[in-house]
Design an enzyme around this catalytic site. Structure first.
Site, PDB file in Angstrom:
ATOM      1  N   HIS A 273     112.843 -54.549 -52.587  1.00 49.51           N
ATOM      2  CA  HIS A 273     113.423 -53.272 -52.134  1.00 49.51           C
ATOM      3  C   HIS A 273     114.644 -52.894 -52.982  1.00 49.51           C
ATOM      4  CE1 HIS A 273     113.864 -50.459 -48.428  1.00 49.51           C
ATOM      5  NE2 HIS A 273     114.292 -49.872 -49.533  1.00 49.51           N
TER       6      HIS A 273
ATOM      7  N   GLU B 143     110.125 -56.548 -43.807  1.00 49.88           N
ATOM      8  CA  GLU B 143     111.104 -57.066 -44.784  1.00 49.88           C
ATOM      9  C   GLU B 143     112.136 -57.959 -44.097  1.00 49.88           C
ATOM     10  OE1 GLU B 143     112.766 -53.728 -46.902  1.00 49.88           O
ATOM     11  OE2 GLU B 143     110.782 -53.051 -47.507  1.00 49.88           O
TER      12      GLU B 143
ATOM     13  N   ARG C 155     108.342 -46.680 -47.850  1.00 50.16           N
ATOM     14  CA  ARG C 155     108.697 -47.636 -46.808  1.00 50.16           C
ATOM     15  C   ARG C 155     107.482 -48.507 -46.540  1.00 50.16           C
ATOM     16  NH1 ARG C 155     113.384 -46.889 -47.735  1.00 50.16           N
ATOM     17  NH2 ARG C 155     114.888 -45.825 -46.409  1.00 50.16           N
TER      18      ARG C 155
HETATM   19  P1  NAP Z   1     111.780 -35.943 -49.368  1.00 55.11           P
HETATM   20  O1  NAP Z   1     112.246 -35.061 -50.475  1.00 55.11           O
HETATM   21  O2  NAP Z   1     112.098 -35.583 -47.967  1.00 55.11           O
HETATM   22  O3  NAP Z   1     110.194 -36.107 -49.546  1.00 55.11           O
HETATM   23  C1  NAP Z   1     109.394 -36.700 -48.582  1.00 55.11           C
HETATM   24  C2  NAP Z   1     107.978 -36.214 -48.757  1.00 55.11           C
HETATM   25  O4  NAP Z   1     107.162 -36.867 -47.780  1.00 55.11           O
HETATM   26  C3  NAP Z   1     107.796 -34.717 -48.565  1.00 55.11           C
HETATM   27  O5  NAP Z   1     107.106 -34.207 -49.667  1.00 55.11           O
HETATM   28  C4  NAP Z   1     106.940 -34.595 -47.306  1.00 55.11           C
HETATM   29  O6  NAP Z   1     106.073 -33.478 -47.438  1.00 55.11           O
HETATM   30  C5  NAP Z   1     106.196 -35.922 -47.340  1.00 55.11           C
HETATM   31  N1  NAP Z   1     105.679 -36.342 -46.034  1.00 55.11           N
HETATM   32  C6  NAP Z   1     106.346 -36.455 -44.879  1.00 55.11           C
HETATM   33  N2  NAP Z   1     105.514 -36.820 -43.896  1.00 55.11           N
HETATM   34  C7  NAP Z   1     104.281 -36.919 -44.454  1.00 55.11           C
HETATM   35  C8  NAP Z   1     102.996 -37.245 -43.956  1.00 55.11           C
HETATM   36  N3  NAP Z   1     102.807 -37.545 -42.662  1.00 55.11           N
HETATM   37  N4  NAP Z   1     101.950 -37.246 -44.814  1.00 55.11           N
HETATM   38  C9  NAP Z   1     102.121 -36.950 -46.117  1.00 55.11           C
HETATM   39  N5  NAP Z   1     103.311 -36.639 -46.655  1.00 55.11           N
HETATM   40  C10 NAP Z   1     104.381 -36.614 -45.822  1.00 55.11           C
HETATM   41  O7  NAP Z   1     112.347 -37.409 -49.561  1.00 55.11           O
HETATM   42  P2  NAP Z   1     112.704 -38.181 -50.925  1.00 55.11           P
HETATM   43  O8  NAP Z   1     114.133 -37.980 -51.252  1.00 55.11           O
HETATM   44  O9  NAP Z   1     111.664 -37.893 -51.931  1.00 55.11           O
HETATM   45  O10 NAP Z   1     112.549 -39.698 -50.401  1.00 55.11           O
HETATM   46  C11 NAP Z   1     111.301 -40.146 -49.928  1.00 55.11           C
HETATM   47  C12 NAP Z   1     111.434 -41.518 -49.287  1.00 55.11           C
HETATM   48  O11 NAP Z   1     111.609 -42.516 -50.280  1.00 55.11           O
HETATM   49  C13 NAP Z   1     112.653 -41.715 -48.384  1.00 55.11           C
HETATM   50  O12 NAP Z   1     112.457 -41.155 -47.099  1.00 55.11           O
HETATM   51  C14 NAP Z   1     112.750 -43.219 -48.331  1.00 55.11           C
HETATM   52  O13 NAP Z   1     112.010 -43.716 -47.250  1.00 55.11           O
HETATM   53  C15 NAP Z   1     112.107 -43.667 -49.646  1.00 55.11           C
HETATM   54  N6  NAP Z   1     113.091 -44.311 -50.530  1.00 55.11           N
HETATM   55  C16 NAP Z   1     112.880 -45.592 -50.920  1.00 55.11           C
HETATM   56  C17 NAP Z   1     113.793 -46.222 -51.748  1.00 55.11           C
HETATM   57  C18 NAP Z   1     113.590 -47.637 -52.195  1.00 55.11           C
HETATM   58  O14 NAP Z   1     114.569 -48.332 -52.413  1.00 55.11           O
HETATM   59  N7  NAP Z   1     112.365 -48.093 -52.400  1.00 55.11           N
HETATM   60  C19 NAP Z   1     114.945 -45.552 -52.161  1.00 55.11           C
HETATM   61  C20 NAP Z   1     115.114 -44.227 -51.752  1.00 55.11           C
HETATM   62  C21 NAP Z   1     114.187 -43.601 -50.938  1.00 55.11           C
HETATM   63  P3  NAP Z   1     105.529 -32.680 -46.135  1.00 55.11           P
HETATM   64  O15 NAP Z   1     106.702 -32.471 -45.247  1.00 55.11           O
HETATM   65  O16 NAP Z   1     104.933 -31.428 -46.706  1.00 55.11           O
HETATM   66  O17 NAP Z   1     104.495 -33.571 -45.550  1.00 55.11           O
END
Ligand code: NAP
Length: 319
Positions: free
Chosen positions: A284, A266, A237
């Site tokens: 995005h 954005e 994000r």
């Molecule tokens: P996920 O499996 O929940 O992974 C999120 C990761 O972020 C976890 O490993 C978590 O680990 C870490 N995290 C959370 N807070 C943190 C912090 N303060 N410092 C460091 N690490 C932290 O989610 P996902 O499915 O991989 O998706 C991740 C994100 O990608 C989504 O939430 C979304 O915002 C983004 N996304 C973007 C697109 C795009 O179009 N560009 C598309 C899909 C998703 P810990 O809890 O151990 O910290």
């Protein structure tokens, strides 16, 4: 003929192959984005509505939940949920579902596209050819940076972060990661300090959740630790990176390259990024393939159907 079940749809799924049509076919949809006065529309149509469909883009605030006293489930399209007030939903006993896993590979692929695009100057080279630069000037575009065998740092080793790491192994990279918690189910080395990870890495990919907990996590200090030869890639994000600090670090030569799918405000992108040839910019599109967007709408609809059938969504947001 049985009456269709009424649902609220917050915004138009223009980026999904058939979500709008499917919902309109099977449900009595209150298309909220078509009403000039949202509050009035909710007051007029919201009574008795138990399901709302939305996305990270459209969100659902506590005020919106208050306007829907019978709401029981929020089914969101997409994995991010920082614009849905999860705490307010929990307090009201409202289930929230998202669409995890089905988009992981495509977002990881795009992170790799950005990484290769920045390191090997693919977008720059494309502009060079299109604008007639090739053959007009002596030589070609500036040399790029090798990717294979380099050091890959991942910030947030969740579903998408792990898929990016797996691709890194295929490129013979040394992979390390930072998140709040060390994982026991992976062999990659954990760095408790994000600054240390950035100082070590050649490429730093941001794959955390959005929201207040990660706001400006990638600070000036982190960017400067990554340094003049380093590349930052963001598919998470926009607000996770301090965008002003990013612009300044690039302009001052304190950071090498940036490759970004997401931005702090954005669709606004700072001119200083648009005019910098060390930056790759995308609008995005992390999950924006036909297959993945179709899978996302399938899973959103499955959650909606499961809730209506069993009283439980199938992929609840848990935190
Ligand atoms: P996920 O499996 O929940 O992974 C999120 C990761 O972020 C976890 O490993 C978590 O680990 C870490 N995290 C959370 N807070 C943190 C912090 N303060 N410092 C460091 N690490 C932290 O989610 P996902 O499915 O991989 O998706 C991740 C994100 O990608 C989504 O939430 C979304 O915002 C983004 N996304 C973007 C697109 C795009 O179009 N560009 C598309 C899909 C998703 P810990 O809890 O151990 O910290």
């Amino acid at each position: 003929m049985t009456a269709k079940h009424r649902i609220i749809q917050v915004g138009s799924y223009a980026g999904s192959p058939t979500a709008n049509e499917r919902l309109a076919r099977d449900y009595d949809v209150v298309e909220l984005w078509k009403y000039p006065e949202r509050e009035a529309a909710l007051a007029q149509h919201g009574k008795g509505v138990d399901v709302l469909v939305t996305s990270a883009n459209f969100g659902c605030s506590a005020e919106m939940m208050d306007a829907l006293p019978d709401l029981k489930a929020i089914c969101s399209w997409g994995v991010g949920y920082e614009t849905i007030d999860i705490k307010a939903a929990q307090q009201r006993g409202v289930q929230v579902s998202n669409t995890p896993d089905v988009l992981t590979d495509c977002v990881a692929d795009l992170a790799w596209g950005l990484m290769l695009g920045a390191a090997r100057r693919i977008a720059y080279g494309d502009r060079f050819v299109r604008t007639g630069g090739w053959g007009q000037v002596h030589g070609s575009i500036p040399l790029g940076t090798r990717v294979s065998g380099k050091k890959l740092g991942i910030v947030g080793l969740g579903r998408i972060g792990q898929a990016i790491a797996k691709r890194g192994i295929g490129f013979d990279m040394d992979v390390r990661y930072h998140s709040r918690n060390k994982r026991n189910d992976v062999d990659y080395r954990y760095e408790a300090s994000l600054v240390d990870l950035a100082a070590w890495a050649d490429f730093l990919v941001v794959a955390t959740v959005g929201g207040p907990g990660t706001h400006h996590l990638i600070s000036r200090e982190v960017l400067e630790a990554l340094g003049p030869k380093g590349t930052i890639i963001n598919i998470a994000r926009g607000p996770v990176i301090d965008e002003s600090a990013l612009v300044e670090a690039l302009q001052a030569g304190k950071l090498g390259n940036a490759a970004l799918d997401v931005f702090e405000h954005e669709p606004k992108v700072p001119d200083a990024l648009k005019t910098n040839d060390n930056v790759v910019l995308l609008p995005h599109i992390g999950s924006a393939t036909y297959e993945t967007r179709r899978d996302m709408e399938d899973l959103m609809v499955k959650n909606l159907e499961a809730f209506l059938r069993t009283g439980k969504v199938i992929t609840p947001v848990t935190r």
